[in-house]
Design an enzyme around this catalytic site. Sequence first.
Site, PDB file in Angstrom:
ATOM      1  N   HIS A 188       0.895  -1.866  -0.269  1.00  0.00           N
ATOM      2  CA  HIS A 188      -0.277  -0.413   0.180  1.00  0.00           C
ATOM      3  C   HIS A 188       1.106   1.157  -0.244  1.00  0.00           C
ATOM      4  O   HIS A 188       1.764   1.508   1.197  1.00  0.00           O
ATOM      5  CB  HIS A 188      -1.023   0.164   1.118  1.00  0.00           C
ATOM      6  CG  HIS A 188      -1.747  -0.807   0.540  1.00  0.00           C
ATOM      7  ND1 HIS A 188      -2.238  -1.439   2.190  1.00  0.00           N
ATOM      8  CD2 HIS A 188      -2.570  -2.167   0.147  1.00  0.00           C
ATOM      9  CE1 HIS A 188      -3.175  -2.588   1.993  1.00  0.00           C
ATOM     10  NE2 HIS A 188      -3.367  -2.557   0.408  1.00  0.00           N
ATOM     11  N   GLU A 191       2.166   2.951   3.188  1.00  0.00           N
ATOM     12  CA  GLU A 191       1.910   2.531   4.421  1.00  0.00           C
ATOM     13  C   GLU A 191       4.121   2.787   3.729  1.00  0.00           C
ATOM     14  O   GLU A 191       4.466   1.221   3.404  1.00  0.00           O
ATOM     15  CB  GLU A 191       1.639   0.639   4.308  1.00  0.00           C
ATOM     16  CG  GLU A 191       0.434   1.085   4.782  1.00  0.00           C
ATOM     17  CD  GLU A 191      -0.869   0.055   4.992  1.00  0.00           C
ATOM     18  OE1 GLU A 191      -0.477  -1.050   4.946  1.00  0.00           O
ATOM     19  OE2 GLU A 191      -2.396   0.290   4.299  1.00  0.00           O
ATOM     20  N   HIS A 297       3.384  -4.250   6.266  1.00  0.00           N
ATOM     21  CA  HIS A 297       2.377  -3.086   6.347  1.00  0.00           C
ATOM     22  C   HIS A 297       2.011  -2.186   7.028  1.00  0.00           C
ATOM     23  O   HIS A 297       3.476  -1.964   8.357  1.00  0.00           O
ATOM     24  CB  HIS A 297       0.765  -3.735   6.501  1.00  0.00           C
ATOM     25  CG  HIS A 297       0.029  -3.949   4.717  1.00  0.00           C
ATOM     26  ND1 HIS A 297      -0.187  -3.862   4.112  1.00  0.00           N
ATOM     27  CD2 HIS A 297       1.226  -5.451   4.050  1.00  0.00           C
ATOM     28  CE1 HIS A 297      -0.559  -4.260   3.179  1.00  0.00           C
ATOM     29  NE2 HIS A 297       0.332  -6.255   3.364  1.00  0.00           N
ATOM     30  N   GLU A 382       1.820  -6.083  10.216  1.00  0.00           N
ATOM     31  CA  GLU A 382       1.492  -3.900  10.608  1.00  0.00           C
ATOM     32  C   GLU A 382       2.626  -3.802  11.413  1.00  0.00           C
ATOM     33  O   GLU A 382       2.357  -4.106  12.965  1.00  0.00           O
ATOM     34  CB  GLU A 382       0.546  -4.569  11.600  1.00  0.00           C
ATOM     35  CG  GLU A 382      -0.735  -4.722  10.709  1.00  0.00           C
ATOM     36  CD  GLU A 382      -1.197  -3.946   9.021  1.00  0.00           C
ATOM     37  OE1 GLU A 382      -0.815  -2.951   8.745  1.00  0.00           O
ATOM     38  OE2 GLU A 382      -2.415  -4.814   8.249  1.00  0.00           O
TER      39      GLU A 382
END
Length: 548
Positions: A188, A191, A297, A382
């Site tokens: 993304h 990110e 991410h 993440e």
Amino acid sequence: FKKKMFKTTLCIIMLVGFLITTSILANQGDDEIKPILIEKTDFENDRSLLEPVLKGSQLKQSLIKGEVKVEGVTYIRVETKSEGIIDIVDDILAKKEKSSKHLYTNEHPRRSITTTNNNQAGPEFVHHNYVELTNFLNGTVLSTCPSIATLKTAGQSINGRELWYIKFSTRTDQSEPRPAFKYVGNMHGDEVVGREVLIHFIYLLCTSYGKEGTDDEKRITKLMNYADIVIMPSMNPDGYEHQPYAVRPNARGFDLNRNFPDQYKHPRVEDIVREKEVKLMMDFIRSEPFILSANLHGGALVANYPYDGDSSGTEGSGTYSKCPDDALFIHLANSYAKNHLKMFKSSEFKGGITNGAKWYRLYGGMQDWNYVYNSIPELTLELSNTKYPSADTLQQFWLDNKNALLTFAEQMYIGVKGYVVDTDYNAVPATIHIDNIAHDIKPFPAGDFYRLLAPGTYTMDVTARGYQSQKITLTIPENQQEPVIKMIILKRLNLNNPTSLTSAKEFFYRYVHFDVTYILIGVLSAIALGIIAITLVSCICFYIQKNK
């Protein structure tokens, strides 16, 4: 009596049609195909030294399946239906040599880039744009460790930017069977922590290999001698470069993490349009023997593991979607979270880990596609609650993740690895099953396999059509630093010795080895013949009755 005779004749016609059809199809299967390449394999020090014996007269009815290199000499793997052993003549070798494909690459060759910059400085803790990222990879990395690093691209994004990746390989012989590991960042575009962290991880590997001064240097040297390490800092360079600010989707506005084939929605490649970057990634991932992976991410601080979706096909959250290797994935997620300076202490996620669907369901994700379709265990990591933090925080993000990145890659050591070969040491296309885990794997073309397993005791069942199966008990210890190594030699089934058939499954494979597809085609053929027979008989009866 006439009706009974008619029905009996019709049944016989249909049965004969079924048997003829399935027999023809079965005879066109794998049983007559003979792989010609390897007569002797020496697995000393986990290396496969191949000595092909190629004799005969022609390449008739042969299928070229790939090639291997041994001490600089290229040999071709051929599978043939002809009786004689095939002679691979020099002109065939010369034609194949031009393609330079090795065992694990696909038909889309990756472009290698040579260094143009002798800058030896390490990366700064700043946000690197596309040009700066390219200069770092093409200049700093390739000039610092040129013997082990290669810069390649999976292809160009919609706006023409390269999806760069660095491949670290310490092999002198690229045909040597060896697994691969990958990290992918910036899927993304907005990110960005994963992108910057991977830049520093690349430099750490580049400058540490071959040194023994620190524990990290020793770990990195061991890791890179065990596997090829592949790192792609940015999968979505167009999203990152979007003006006036970075955005999540690609240049066409699509979320790349909703566009992969999914077992619950659009399972086949042709069901929906794949974005260009997704198609490039699918080719790239299938071009290397990856056995473990993570994509990085931002927006939370947690190690996410499969499944991301479930059979409901709905959005939302709160339902745990357990995959067959649930215990393995929990182990992998813990290996990252516990070695991260903050993730394990999360107040939102217990232990800093979560099942994907339990958090929130999504479909078309890269994580599940890697595991379901390619047997590559992958986590979604993440790394930051803030997707695009200020540059002055990047050094701390690197320190938070440094040990976790290395420890997660070391999980390639867990489980069992080995070779599946026949009694002549030829690779066997086997299926490797672990009891009570409904996810089988297959060896790579050279016969090498790597089955990651969480600590515990397992029964491994190795089967291949035309061979006696083997059951092996495995004990995977805690804190495993080396994989359990197994050399599995399968013996061919002996038609003249029924005692060699040790299971009903082997009996089926040896004597009744019709695939389900063959049976269905046979049934349809039988029905078609039956319809034809009924039509002919009806016409004859009508003709006779009309002329009475």
